[in-house]
Scaffold this active site. Structure first.
Site, PDB file in Angstrom:
ATOM      1  N   THR A 234       0.849  -1.201   0.000  1.00 39.75           N
ATOM      2  CA  THR A 234       0.000   0.000   0.000  1.00 39.75           C
ATOM      3  C   THR A 234       0.883   1.250   0.000  1.00 39.75           C
ATOM      4  OG1 THR A 234      -0.144  -0.059   2.409  1.00 39.75           O
ATOM      5  CG2 THR A 234      -1.972  -1.067   1.198  1.00 39.75           C
ATOM      6  N   ARG A 236       4.141   2.380  -2.423  1.00 40.13           N
ATOM      7  CA  ARG A 236       4.380   2.935  -3.748  1.00 40.13           C
ATOM      8  C   ARG A 236       4.636   1.780  -4.712  1.00 40.13           C
ATOM      9  NH1 ARG A 236       2.189   6.757  -2.344  1.00 40.13           N
ATOM     10  NH2 ARG A 236       2.879   8.913  -2.237  1.00 40.13           N
ATOM     11  N   ASP A 260      -2.360  -1.856  -3.526  1.00 40.07           N
ATOM     12  CA  ASP A 260      -3.141  -0.612  -3.642  1.00 40.07           C
ATOM     13  C   ASP A 260      -2.395   0.362  -4.542  1.00 40.07           C
ATOM     14  OD1 ASP A 260      -5.374   1.090  -2.897  1.00 40.07           O
ATOM     15  OD2 ASP A 260      -3.881   2.304  -1.845  1.00 40.07           O
ATOM     16  N   HIS A 297      -5.222   2.715  -5.517  1.00 40.35           N
ATOM     17  CA  HIS A 297      -4.634   3.760  -4.668  1.00 40.35           C
ATOM     18  C   HIS A 297      -5.704   4.451  -3.816  1.00 40.35           C
ATOM     19  CE1 HIS A 297      -0.684   6.164  -4.478  1.00 40.35           C
ATOM     20  NE2 HIS A 297      -1.346   6.348  -3.341  1.00 40.35           N
ATOM     21  N   PHE A 300      -5.851   5.789   1.246  1.00 43.23           N
ATOM     22  CA  PHE A 300      -5.957   7.040   2.013  1.00 43.23           C
ATOM     23  C   PHE A 300      -7.393   7.546   2.101  1.00 43.23           C
ATOM     24  CE2 PHE A 300      -7.103  10.245  -1.154  1.00 43.23           C
ATOM     25  CZ  PHE A 300      -7.000   9.480  -2.311  1.00 43.23           C
TER      26      PHE A 300
HETATM   27  P1  NAD Z   1       7.069   7.393   7.367  1.00 43.34           P
HETATM   28  O1  NAD Z   1       8.024   8.361   6.802  1.00 43.34           O
HETATM   29  O2  NAD Z   1       6.388   7.680   8.665  1.00 43.34           O
HETATM   30  O3  NAD Z   1       7.782   5.977   7.505  1.00 43.34           O
HETATM   31  C1  NAD Z   1       8.606   5.411   6.530  1.00 43.34           C
HETATM   32  C2  NAD Z   1       9.539   4.453   7.252  1.00 43.34           C
HETATM   33  O4  NAD Z   1      10.306   3.764   6.251  1.00 43.34           O
HETATM   34  C3  NAD Z   1      10.545   5.172   8.182  1.00 43.34           C
HETATM   35  O5  NAD Z   1      10.527   4.584   9.465  1.00 43.34           O
HETATM   36  C4  NAD Z   1      11.903   4.943   7.483  1.00 43.34           C
HETATM   37  O6  NAD Z   1      12.966   4.818   8.406  1.00 43.34           O
HETATM   38  C5  NAD Z   1      11.625   3.638   6.770  1.00 43.34           C
HETATM   39  N1  NAD Z   1      12.561   3.338   5.700  1.00 43.34           N
HETATM   40  C6  NAD Z   1      13.223   4.195   4.893  1.00 43.34           C
HETATM   41  N2  NAD Z   1      14.006   3.495   4.049  1.00 43.34           N
HETATM   42  C7  NAD Z   1      13.824   2.187   4.327  1.00 43.34           C
HETATM   43  C8  NAD Z   1      14.360   0.976   3.814  1.00 43.34           C
HETATM   44  N3  NAD Z   1      15.263   0.984   2.816  1.00 43.34           N
HETATM   45  N4  NAD Z   1      13.941  -0.191   4.356  1.00 43.34           N
HETATM   46  C9  NAD Z   1      13.046  -0.226   5.359  1.00 43.34           C
HETATM   47  N5  NAD Z   1      12.510   0.890   5.910  1.00 43.34           N
HETATM   48  C10 NAD Z   1      12.898   2.074   5.390  1.00 43.34           C
HETATM   49  O7  NAD Z   1       5.994   7.136   6.220  1.00 43.34           O
HETATM   50  P2  NAD Z   1       4.479   6.635   6.405  1.00 43.34           P
HETATM   51  O8  NAD Z   1       3.601   7.773   6.707  1.00 43.34           O
HETATM   52  O9  NAD Z   1       4.454   5.431   7.288  1.00 43.34           O
HETATM   53  O10 NAD Z   1       4.172   6.203   4.891  1.00 43.34           O
HETATM   54  C11 NAD Z   1       4.829   5.123   4.259  1.00 43.34           C
HETATM   55  C12 NAD Z   1       4.549   5.195   2.779  1.00 43.34           C
HETATM   56  O11 NAD Z   1       3.159   4.913   2.549  1.00 43.34           O
HETATM   57  C13 NAD Z   1       4.717   6.610   2.181  1.00 43.34           C
HETATM   58  O12 NAD Z   1       6.025   6.865   1.832  1.00 43.34           O
HETATM   59  C14 NAD Z   1       3.810   6.570   0.989  1.00 43.34           C
HETATM   60  O13 NAD Z   1       4.589   6.177  -0.143  1.00 43.34           O
HETATM   61  C15 NAD Z   1       2.813   5.489   1.320  1.00 43.34           C
HETATM   62  N6  NAD Z   1       1.430   6.005   1.399  1.00 43.34           N
HETATM   63  C16 NAD Z   1       0.477   5.411   0.637  1.00 43.34           C
HETATM   64  C17 NAD Z   1      -0.843   5.854   0.715  1.00 43.34           C
HETATM   65  C18 NAD Z   1      -1.940   5.215  -0.082  1.00 43.34           C
HETATM   66  O14 NAD Z   1      -3.031   5.791  -0.209  1.00 43.34           O
HETATM   67  N7  NAD Z   1      -1.746   4.031  -0.629  1.00 43.34           N
HETATM   68  C19 NAD Z   1      -1.154   6.924   1.561  1.00 43.34           C
HETATM   69  C20 NAD Z   1      -0.148   7.488   2.342  1.00 43.34           C
HETATM   70  C21 NAD Z   1       1.148   7.025   2.252  1.00 43.34           C
END
Ligand code: NAD
Length: 332
Positions: A234, A236, A260, A297, A300
């Site tokens: 969910t 990217r 998603d 997608h 959210f």
């Molecule tokens: P966040 O920034 O709070 O958390 C991301 C985590 O990933 C951090 O703890 C970071 O340390 C970790 N990270 C970075 N590089 C890494 C790696 N190589 N291996 C493992 N972990 C790693 O972000 P979040 O708010 O939890 O969101 C996560 C992702 O969800 C977003 O980046 C976005 O792409 C996606 N998202 C999708 C939707 C949707 O509608 N599908 C909505 C919101 C966010």
């Protein structure tokens, strides 16, 4: 009135941006097309531009926006892989995002996808509506007692992990910046990525799209996973090498996939293409696997998330106009 060009607008964007506090001080220009260097001209005389995940704010586009008088790019999403931040800084364009509109929305959708896929609820729904009350082919598994691997324990990954703990699953996690206190408090164990891949019955991705996370799920990482593994994404689309995933599905190495997001979702997800010919062969292929479930997608898409996106976006647009600081944590 602050002229604001909103790209890739859907009816729910209009509704929530239009009714949030402060919206009356903004002259909204809602465009249904996406932002790119070709469509930047539609922001002429706007002070702010508001974009979403599949808009393209590359260097050329940002230069055009700045030359038209735009001062602020407000992303109404958390991920910011679609804006050239270095270029924005050079050009002098401010950029803000909505870092956490509802991590619960995304985490809950993640679990919803897994439950639907595993218990075949989508298939059962269609069967029953056709008066087919047979259960053949609908066998799933208990999540209780399984091992769930959470890759990325930021805001969303942590909530997903806690929900899975609530099912009585063992949760292992990988994150280069681990939150040890949270893990201890929730009975979650941090492990190396390879250990997680080999130990997990279910793997859920919650990392941002970065150069180092692109195709995190590829031929090699798939080969390390348990036969029958369920994968949920969910985050990217580009975190997964779609071709490698299809090969692993065809080899029956992967037991189920819930997505998603999709590697080439741009121009397809969020659009009504019914009645058209789908030109993406890999997406077509994914859609015919009985053990692949795709939503476009929508993780959210809750009332709470849309309200928060509108609230933060509007406050930042107003702050730019009055030279006040942007909301904490939203500046890119
Ligand atoms: P966040 O920034 O709070 O958390 C991301 C985590 O990933 C951090 O703890 C970071 O340390 C970790 N990270 C970075 N590089 C890494 C790696 N190589 N291996 C493992 N972990 C790693 O972000 P979040 O708010 O939890 O969101 C996560 C992702 O969800 C977003 O980046 C976005 O792409 C996606 N998202 C999708 C939707 C949707 O509608 N599908 C909505 C919101 C966010």
């Amino acid at each position: 009135m602050i002229e604001t060009a909103v790209y890739d607008t859907k009816p729910y964007d209009r509704e929530y941006l239009g009714k949030a506090a402060g919206a009356e001080r903004i002259a909204w220009r809602f465009h249904e097309f996406r932002l790119s260097s070709e469509t930047a001209a539609a922001a002429k005389d706007a002070q702010a531009v508001c974009i979403f995940v599949n808009d393209h704010a590359d260097r050329e586009c940002l230069k055009t926006l700045a030359s038209l008088g735009v001062k602020l790019i407000a992303l109404r999403c958390a991920g910011f892989n679609n804006i050239d931040l270095a270029a924005a800084q050079e050009i002098g364009l401010a950029a803000v995002r909505v870092p956490a509109y509802s991590p619960h929305a995304v985490a809950e959708h993640t679990v919803g996808l897994l439950l639907t896929l595993n218990r075949k609820i989508h298939q059962a729904y269609n069967r029953v509506r056709e008066l087919n009350f047979s259960l053949s082919g609908l066998v799933g598994f208990d999540i209780f007692g399984k091992t769930v691997g959470i890759i990325g324990t930021g805001k969303i990954g942590r909530i997903a992990a806690q929900i899975f703990r609530g099912f009585g699953a063992a949760v292992v996690a990988y994150d280069p910046f681990p939150s040890h206190d949270w893990a201890t408090a929730n009975g979650i164990q941090y492990v190396e990525l390879d250990t997680l891949l080999a130990a997990s019955d279910i793997i859920s991705l919650h990392v941002p799209l970065l150069a180092e996370t692109r195709h995190l799920i590829n031929t090699q990482s798939l080969a390390r996973m348990k036969p029958g593994v369920f994968i949920i994404n969910t985050s990217r689309g580009k975190l997964i090498d779609t071709r490698a995933l299809i090969a692993a599905l065809k080899a029956r190495h992967v037991g189920g996939v819930a997505l998603d997001v999709y590697e080439e979702e741009e121009g397809v997800f969020f659009e009504d293409l019914s009645g058209q010919v789908l030109m993406d062969d890999e997406l077509s292929h994914l859609l015919v696997f009985p053990n692949v479930l795709i939503t476009a997608h929508q993780a959210f898409l809750t009332h709470e998330a849309l309200s928060e996106i509108a609230r933060v976006t509007i406050l930042n647009i107003l702050a730019q106009e009055t030279n006040e600081p942007f909301l904490k944590g939203t500046t890119l």
